[in-house]
Write a protein that holds these residues in place. Structure first.
Motif, PDB file in Angstrom:
ATOM      1  N   THR A 205       0.835  -1.191   0.000  1.00  0.00           N
ATOM      2  CA  THR A 205       0.000   0.000   0.000  1.00  0.00           C
ATOM      3  C   THR A 205       0.873   1.245   0.000  1.00  0.00           C
ATOM      4  N   ALA A 206       0.552   2.173  -0.874  1.00  0.00           N
ATOM      5  CA  ALA A 206       1.287   3.446  -0.915  1.00  0.00           C
ATOM      6  C   ALA A 206       0.699   4.388   0.132  1.00  0.00           C
ATOM      7  N   ILE A 207       1.544   4.905   0.991  1.00  0.00           N
ATOM      8  CA  ILE A 207       1.126   5.879   1.996  1.00  0.00           C
ATOM      9  C   ILE A 207       1.880   7.174   1.742  1.00  0.00           C
ATOM     10  N   GLY A 208       1.141   8.250   1.541  1.00  0.00           N
ATOM     11  CA  GLY A 208       1.764   9.540   1.322  1.00  0.00           C
ATOM     12  C   GLY A 208       1.997  10.247   2.644  1.00  0.00           C
ATOM     13  N   ILE A 209       3.083  10.988   2.725  1.00  0.00           N
ATOM     14  CA  ILE A 209       3.385  11.788   3.920  1.00  0.00           C
ATOM     15  C   ILE A 209       3.693  13.207   3.476  1.00  0.00           C
ATOM     16  N   ILE A 210       2.954  14.164   4.014  1.00  0.00           N
ATOM     17  CA  ILE A 210       3.194  15.576   3.735  1.00  0.00           C
ATOM     18  C   ILE A 210       3.701  16.219   5.019  1.00  0.00           C
ATOM     19  N   ALA A 211       4.960  16.641   5.006  1.00  0.00           N
ATOM     20  CA  ALA A 211       5.599  17.162   6.220  1.00  0.00           C
ATOM     21  C   ALA A 211       6.577  18.272   5.854  1.00  0.00           C
ATOM     22  N   PRO A 212       6.836  19.197   6.794  1.00  0.00           N
ATOM     23  CA  PRO A 212       7.853  20.227   6.543  1.00  0.00           C
ATOM     24  C   PRO A 212       9.240  19.643   6.732  1.00  0.00           C
ATOM     25  N   LEU A 213       9.819  19.154   5.668  1.00  0.00           N
ATOM     26  CA  LEU A 213      11.122  18.493   5.745  1.00  0.00           C
ATOM     27  C   LEU A 213      12.273  19.486   5.693  1.00  0.00           C
ATOM     28  N   THR A 214      11.984  20.698   5.172  1.00  0.00           N
ATOM     29  CA  THR A 214      12.994  21.748   5.105  1.00  0.00           C
ATOM     30  C   THR A 214      12.376  23.069   5.552  1.00  0.00           C
ATOM     31  N   GLY A 215      13.220  24.049   5.832  1.00  0.00           N
ATOM     32  CA  GLY A 215      12.749  25.381   6.172  1.00  0.00           C
ATOM     33  C   GLY A 215      12.173  25.472   7.570  1.00  0.00           C
ATOM     34  N   GLU A 216      11.374  26.538   7.797  1.00  0.00           N
ATOM     35  CA  GLU A 216      10.749  26.732   9.097  1.00  0.00           C
ATOM     36  C   GLU A 216       9.824  25.557   9.400  1.00  0.00           C
ATOM     37  N   GLY A 217       9.947  25.020  10.557  1.00  0.00           N
ATOM     38  CA  GLY A 217       9.115  23.877  10.934  1.00  0.00           C
ATOM     39  C   GLY A 217       9.750  22.539  10.627  1.00  0.00           C
ATOM     40  N   ALA A 218      11.013  22.536  10.196  1.00  0.00           N
ATOM     41  CA  ALA A 218      11.660  21.276   9.824  1.00  0.00           C
ATOM     42  C   ALA A 218      11.792  20.314  10.992  1.00  0.00           C
ATOM     43  N   THR A 219      11.846  20.835  12.221  1.00  0.00           N
ATOM     44  CA  THR A 219      11.928  19.914  13.362  1.00  0.00           C
ATOM     45  C   THR A 219      10.625  19.143  13.529  1.00  0.00           C
ATOM     46  N   TYR A 220       9.491  19.763  13.157  1.00  0.00           N
ATOM     47  CA  TYR A 220       8.222  19.027  13.179  1.00  0.00           C
ATOM     48  C   TYR A 220       8.293  17.875  12.175  1.00  0.00           C
ATOM     49  N   GLY A 221       8.784  18.186  10.977  1.00  0.00           N
ATOM     50  CA  GLY A 221       8.882  17.168   9.935  1.00  0.00           C
ATOM     51  C   GLY A 221       9.817  16.036  10.317  1.00  0.00           C
ATOM     52  N   ALA A 222      10.920  16.379  10.963  1.00  0.00           N
ATOM     53  CA  ALA A 222      11.879  15.352  11.382  1.00  0.00           C
ATOM     54  C   ALA A 222      11.248  14.402  12.393  1.00  0.00           C
ATOM     55  N   ALA A 223      10.478  14.960  13.340  1.00  0.00           N
ATOM     56  CA  ALA A 223       9.800  14.124  14.339  1.00  0.00           C
ATOM     57  C   ALA A 223       8.745  13.245  13.683  1.00  0.00           C
TER      58      ALA A 223
END
Length: 352
Positions: free
Chosen positions: A26-44
């Protein structure tokens, strides 16, 4: 066959293969802030979600929202149209989720967030889910803490002018006034602002005993640093958006003693202790709250994918899940769970 025909056939095959998944995957998409402001949210988000889906028959496809609603919407369109993802994990930032939710409803694709807390998302539609509680509970927690635990009588509000900040400031103000707190100052700022001295000077002159600063960790850290430089002696408290080690990097010593509301976790359970060990073994450090909620979101999505892959939405609607704060049931995509208070002590967040 001409060169142009060969290239054309190659492109058709390439496009067709982009949306194809391996058998049983199953393909699961993830939309996260991986760069820029908020990147620590994306990393978590990535740490927790990857760990929860390890070994699953799933292909995880990441797209970078850059904490921007337009980029988030574009990422969603790509994941659904090209990768044919039946469910998407994300987004971080309520404003990004608010931009994507109408697209999810139209496409009938589940959008599941472990970070977006705005109250307005309760009306985002049938396909939006989140395992985090709403801002109304977060604002109430912050106001109650100031009034009852700290004996504060007057407060200033300085929040980010976006979906998250405006909504959280509103819920806090409503509860603060109900508890009898005087609102000595009320203002807002843009995410692009870097100089808060004029507003902080006004707060200092207002005599407010505490300052509520709902916003992201970057601006919150700068606010704390500039408040310290101005000699503003008030208790500062933020929302969950302030929860990041990078706040300490921006604020330096001025971060010491800062409070913020954060989603509650029962760390005494065997479930949490097992997760903590698994996480520490994988990443060499203890999980923070965002890591934990991302992992929990991953477990919920994985269970739905494995138990009822053809109708994951129905499974989410009709199942009680085992969460890090007890049994969890979705009601119109929302959950009923609590917030706690974190404080920075010796440069690190600690639960009270």
């Amino acid at each position: 066959m001409t060169g142009k025909k060969i290239i054309g056939i190659f492109l058709l095959v390439l496009l067709a293969s982009c949306g194809k998944q391996e058998a049983g995957t199953t393909a699961i998409g993830i939309i996260a802030p991986l760069t820029g402001e908020g990147a620590t949210y994306g990393a978590a988000m990535k740490r927790g979600f990857d760990l929860a889906l390890k070994g699953a028959s799933a292909k995880l496809i990441y797209e970078d929202s850059r904490l921007n609603p337009k980029d988030g919407a574009s990422a969603f369109q790509k994941l659904v149209s090209l990768n044919k993802t039946p469910i998407i994990y994300g987004a971080a930032a309520s404003g990004v989720s608010a931009a994507i939710a109408p697209l999810a409803n139209k496409s009938k694709v589940v959008l599941f967030s472990s970070i977006s807390t705005s109250d307005t998302l309760s009306d985002a539609g049938d396909y939006f889910y989140r395992n985090v509680p709403r801002n109304a509970l977060q604002g109430k927690t912050a106001a109650t803490f100031l009034a009852k635990d700290k004996g504060i009588q007057s407060v200033a509000i300085l929040g980010e002018n976006d979906e998250y900040g405006v909504n959280l400031a509103s819920s806090f103000k409503q509860e603060a006034e109900r508890l009898g707190l005087a609102i000595a100052y009320e203002g807002s700022y843009l995410s692009t602002d870097i100089d808060f001295r004029t507003k902080l000077q006004a707060i200092k002159e207002s005599g407010a005993e505490a300052v509520f600063i709902p916003g992201n960790y970057e601006e919150s850290g700068i606010i704390l640093k500039q408040a310290d430089e101005l000699g503003l002696q008030a208790l500062f408290i933020g929302g969950d958006g302030s929860y990041s080690p990078k706040l300490v990097a921006f604020a330096g010593q001025a971060a010491e003693g800062f409070y913020c509301t954060m989603m509650a976790i029962d760390r005494s359970t065997a479930k949490y202790k097992a997760f903590e060990k698994k996480f520490t073994d994988a990443y060499g450090k203890s999980p923070d709250v965002y890591d934990t909620y991302a992992y929990e979101a991953g477990l919920i999505i994985r269970e739905a994918m494995e138990k009822q892959p053809d109708d994951m939405k129905s499974y989410l609607d009709n199942t009680s899940f085992d969460s890090f704060s007890g049994p969890l049931k979705f009601l119109s995509g929302d959950v009923d769970r609590l917030y706690g208070i974190e404080q920075i002590k010796e440069g690190k967040f600690s639960s009270l």
